[in-house]
Design a protein around this motif. Sequence first.
Motif, PDB file in Angstrom:
ATOM      1  N   PHE A  45       0.819  -1.204   0.000  1.00  0.00           N
ATOM      2  CA  PHE A  45       0.000   0.000   0.000  1.00  0.00           C
ATOM      3  C   PHE A  45       0.858   1.263   0.000  1.00  0.00           C
ATOM      4  O   PHE A  45       0.489   2.265  -0.609  1.00  0.00           O
ATOM      5  CB  PHE A  45      -0.931   0.018   1.216  1.00  0.00           C
ATOM      6  CG  PHE A  45      -2.128  -0.873   1.067  1.00  0.00           C
ATOM      7  CD1 PHE A  45      -3.294  -0.403   0.479  1.00  0.00           C
ATOM      8  CD2 PHE A  45      -2.094  -2.191   1.496  1.00  0.00           C
ATOM      9  CE1 PHE A  45      -4.400  -1.224   0.317  1.00  0.00           C
ATOM     10  CE2 PHE A  45      -3.192  -3.025   1.344  1.00  0.00           C
ATOM     11  CZ  PHE A  45      -4.353  -2.534   0.756  1.00  0.00           C
ATOM     12  N   ALA A  46       1.989   1.228   0.688  1.00  0.00           N
ATOM     13  CA  ALA A  46       2.807   2.433   0.827  1.00  0.00           C
ATOM     14  C   ALA A  46       3.281   2.976  -0.514  1.00  0.00           C
ATOM     15  O   ALA A  46       3.238   4.195  -0.753  1.00  0.00           O
ATOM     16  CB  ALA A  46       4.011   2.139   1.728  1.00  0.00           C
ATOM     17  N   VAL A  47       3.730   2.094  -1.390  1.00  0.00           N
ATOM     18  CA  VAL A  47       4.252   2.557  -2.677  1.00  0.00           C
ATOM     19  C   VAL A  47       3.145   3.168  -3.550  1.00  0.00           C
ATOM     20  O   VAL A  47       3.327   4.250  -4.105  1.00  0.00           O
ATOM     21  CB  VAL A  47       5.005   1.417  -3.394  1.00  0.00           C
ATOM     22  CG1 VAL A  47       5.328   1.802  -4.834  1.00  0.00           C
ATOM     23  CG2 VAL A  47       6.284   1.076  -2.627  1.00  0.00           C
ATOM     24  N   PRO A  48       1.974   2.527  -3.682  1.00  0.00           N
ATOM     25  CA  PRO A  48       0.892   3.180  -4.431  1.00  0.00           C
ATOM     26  C   PRO A  48       0.439   4.493  -3.803  1.00  0.00           C
ATOM     27  O   PRO A  48       0.095   5.437  -4.510  1.00  0.00           O
ATOM     28  CB  PRO A  48      -0.229   2.140  -4.415  1.00  0.00           C
ATOM     29  CG  PRO A  48       0.452   0.838  -4.250  1.00  0.00           C
ATOM     30  CD  PRO A  48       1.620   1.122  -3.346  1.00  0.00           C
ATOM     31  N   ALA A  73      10.165   0.880  -3.969  1.00  0.00           N
ATOM     32  CA  ALA A  73       9.920   2.313  -4.113  1.00  0.00           C
ATOM     33  C   ALA A  73      10.813   2.918  -5.194  1.00  0.00           C
ATOM     34  O   ALA A  73      10.377   3.775  -5.979  1.00  0.00           O
ATOM     35  CB  ALA A  73      10.148   3.014  -2.777  1.00  0.00           C
ATOM     36  N   ALA A  74      12.071   2.465  -5.246  1.00  0.00           N
ATOM     37  CA  ALA A  74      12.995   2.968  -6.272  1.00  0.00           C
ATOM     38  C   ALA A  74      12.528   2.561  -7.667  1.00  0.00           C
ATOM     39  O   ALA A  74      12.565   3.368  -8.606  1.00  0.00           O
ATOM     40  CB  ALA A  74      14.394   2.436  -5.991  1.00  0.00           C
ATOM     41  N   GLU A  75      12.073   1.325  -7.790  1.00  0.00           N
ATOM     42  CA  GLU A  75      11.614   0.841  -9.096  1.00  0.00           C
ATOM     43  C   GLU A  75      10.399   1.620  -9.591  1.00  0.00           C
ATOM     44  O   GLU A  75      10.223   1.813 -10.794  1.00  0.00           O
ATOM     45  CB  GLU A  75      11.268  -0.650  -9.006  1.00  0.00           C
ATOM     46  CG  GLU A  75      12.481  -1.555  -8.823  1.00  0.00           C
ATOM     47  CD  GLU A  75      12.096  -2.997  -8.554  1.00  0.00           C
ATOM     48  OE1 GLU A  75      10.885  -3.255  -8.334  1.00  0.00           O
ATOM     49  OE2 GLU A  75      12.995  -3.867  -8.564  1.00  0.00           O
ATOM     50  N   GLN A  76       9.551   2.079  -8.648  1.00  0.00           N
ATOM     51  CA  GLN A  76       8.348   2.815  -9.018  1.00  0.00           C
ATOM     52  C   GLN A  76       8.568   4.330  -9.050  1.00  0.00           C
ATOM     53  O   GLN A  76       7.626   5.081  -9.287  1.00  0.00           O
ATOM     54  CB  GLN A  76       7.217   2.481  -8.043  1.00  0.00           C
ATOM     55  CG  GLN A  76       6.781   1.026  -8.085  1.00  0.00           C
ATOM     56  CD  GLN A  76       6.257   0.617  -9.450  1.00  0.00           C
ATOM     57  OE1 GLN A  76       5.474   1.335 -10.072  1.00  0.00           O
ATOM     58  NE2 GLN A  76       6.700  -0.549  -9.937  1.00  0.00           N
ATOM     59  N   GLY A  77       9.784   4.758  -8.803  1.00  0.00           N
ATOM     60  CA  GLY A  77      10.115   6.182  -8.903  1.00  0.00           C
ATOM     61  C   GLY A  77       9.585   7.037  -7.772  1.00  0.00           C
ATOM     62  O   GLY A  77       9.386   8.238  -7.943  1.00  0.00           O
ATOM     63  N   VAL A  82       9.090   7.784   0.197  1.00  0.00           N
ATOM     64  CA  VAL A  82       8.884   6.620   1.047  1.00  0.00           C
ATOM     65  C   VAL A  82      10.078   6.459   1.985  1.00  0.00           C
ATOM     66  O   VAL A  82      11.225   6.409   1.536  1.00  0.00           O
ATOM     67  CB  VAL A  82       8.702   5.330   0.222  1.00  0.00           C
ATOM     68  CG1 VAL A  82       8.589   4.126   1.143  1.00  0.00           C
ATOM     69  CG2 VAL A  82       7.467   5.431  -0.666  1.00  0.00           C
ATOM     70  N   ARG A  83       9.785   6.358   3.279  1.00  0.00           N
ATOM     71  CA  ARG A  83      10.840   6.154   4.276  1.00  0.00           C
ATOM     72  C   ARG A  83      10.487   4.940   5.119  1.00  0.00           C
ATOM     73  O   ARG A  83       9.391   4.856   5.673  1.00  0.00           O
ATOM     74  CB  ARG A  83      10.964   7.383   5.174  1.00  0.00           C
ATOM     75  CG  ARG A  83      12.057   7.287   6.240  1.00  0.00           C
ATOM     76  CD  ARG A  83      12.201   8.602   6.974  1.00  0.00           C
ATOM     77  NE  ARG A  83      11.091   8.847   7.874  1.00  0.00           N
ATOM     78  CZ  ARG A  83      11.120   8.599   9.184  1.00  0.00           C
ATOM     79  NH1 ARG A  83      12.208   8.090   9.738  1.00  0.00           N
ATOM     80  NH2 ARG A  83      10.072   8.872   9.940  1.00  0.00           N
ATOM     81  N   GLY A  84      11.387   3.987   5.208  1.00  0.00           N
ATOM     82  CA  GLY A  84      11.163   2.793   6.007  1.00  0.00           C
ATOM     83  C   GLY A  84      11.977   2.826   7.283  1.00  0.00           C
ATOM     84  O   GLY A  84      13.169   3.159   7.256  1.00  0.00           O
ATOM     85  N   VAL A  85      11.338   2.501   8.419  1.00  0.00           N
ATOM     86  CA  VAL A  85      12.036   2.452   9.704  1.00  0.00           C
ATOM     87  C   VAL A  85      11.652   1.163  10.421  1.00  0.00           C
ATOM     88  O   VAL A  85      10.510   0.708  10.337  1.00  0.00           O
ATOM     89  CB  VAL A  85      11.714   3.676  10.589  1.00  0.00           C
ATOM     90  CG1 VAL A  85      12.287   4.934   9.992  1.00  0.00           C
ATOM     91  CG2 VAL A  85      10.211   3.818  10.795  1.00  0.00           C
ATOM     92  N   GLN A  86      12.617   0.588  11.127  1.00  0.00           N
ATOM     93  CA  GLN A  86      12.363  -0.666  11.830  1.00  0.00           C
ATOM     94  C   GLN A  86      11.709  -0.381  13.174  1.00  0.00           C
ATOM     95  O   GLN A  86      12.201   0.420  13.971  1.00  0.00           O
ATOM     96  CB  GLN A  86      13.663  -1.436  12.025  1.00  0.00           C
ATOM     97  CG  GLN A  86      13.452  -2.856  12.512  1.00  0.00           C
ATOM     98  CD  GLN A  86      14.742  -3.667  12.489  1.00  0.00           C
ATOM     99  OE1 GLN A  86      15.787  -3.151  12.102  1.00  0.00           O
ATOM    100  NE2 GLN A  86      14.658  -4.922  12.887  1.00  0.00           N
ATOM    101  N   GLY A  87      10.590  -1.046  13.434  1.00  0.00           N
ATOM    102  CA  GLY A  87       9.865  -0.854  14.681  1.00  0.00           C
ATOM    103  C   GLY A  87       8.554  -1.599  14.647  1.00  0.00           C
ATOM    104  O   GLY A  87       8.261  -2.333  13.701  1.00  0.00           O
ATOM    105  N   ASP A  88       7.742  -1.410  15.685  1.00  0.00           N
ATOM    106  CA  ASP A  88       6.444  -2.083  15.741  1.00  0.00           C
ATOM    107  C   ASP A  88       5.430  -1.191  16.447  1.00  0.00           C
ATOM    108  O   ASP A  88       5.759  -0.089  16.909  1.00  0.00           O
ATOM    109  CB  ASP A  88       6.542  -3.439  16.428  1.00  0.00           C
ATOM    110  CG  ASP A  88       7.140  -3.353  17.837  1.00  0.00           C
ATOM    111  OD1 ASP A  88       6.976  -2.308  18.494  1.00  0.00           O
ATOM    112  OD2 ASP A  88       7.760  -4.332  18.271  1.00  0.00           O
TER     113      ASP A  88
END
Length: 263
Positions: A45-48, A73-77, A82-88
């Motif tokens: 969902f994040a990339v769309p 995200a890179a492939e879709q430009g 988009v920023r990804g962070v490790q957590g819950d």
Amino acid sequence: MSRPRASLRTAVVWEVLREALDDRAKATGRGTLDVLDTGGGTGNFAVPVAGLGHRVTVVDPSPDALFALERRAAEQGVADRVRGVQGDAHGLFEVAERGGYDAVLCHGVLEYVDDPAEGLRNVAAALRPGGVLSVLAAGLGGAVLARALAGRFTEARRALADPDGRWGGGDPVPRRFTPEQLTGLVAANGLEVAAVHGVRVFADLVPGALVDAEPGATEALARLEEAVAELPAFHSVAAQLHVLAWTRSNGGGAGAPAADGTV
């Protein structure tokens, strides 16, 4: 062009979410929203959402999923949005901003957290006033129906009676919800439930070979899923339940009609 069969799993939620984000953008007067995707994994969902022009922060415990997210995200430009962070969800505010987002996605999270009430309380607290919350979780009725249709009648009955909706020790899903349980969790956090949708009512039950053998069957099945998604009679047998809710702002959720009828 016919849609891929895999899209049946997300089509209903995506259409609802896209409309909600459009409404929120109009309500704020900003074209770009700040979106938090908890448990967003590889970015289904994040990339769309980023493709719509919004900034998305994805929180996920898996470094492998976040690596795949970055590549996707890179492939879709849209890597710059988009920023990804490790957590819950439990330690959400160690990596995300409290009250800092116009929209929060909580998809496939509440089934797995130790305390669903705490998890939902955290994601709700991440919203700005008038923000939109999208919750997607496993439905109890869909699991019971699927086990029964597979001839696993004892397992179906066990899931029906189990407090967490599990059919046995081999069940890969730790917890399932009824529509009342899920909407109750949302409302308990002061959010206004705008809509409930049944997701994958038929898609998981129809044999793939049957759908693939008939021209146009995938599209017809997708239209059927869309037609029943908002009908309460089908919520109780859906494989997943989707709840769309708004934080209250000036007495009503963003996107809700004002006293003069405007939005």
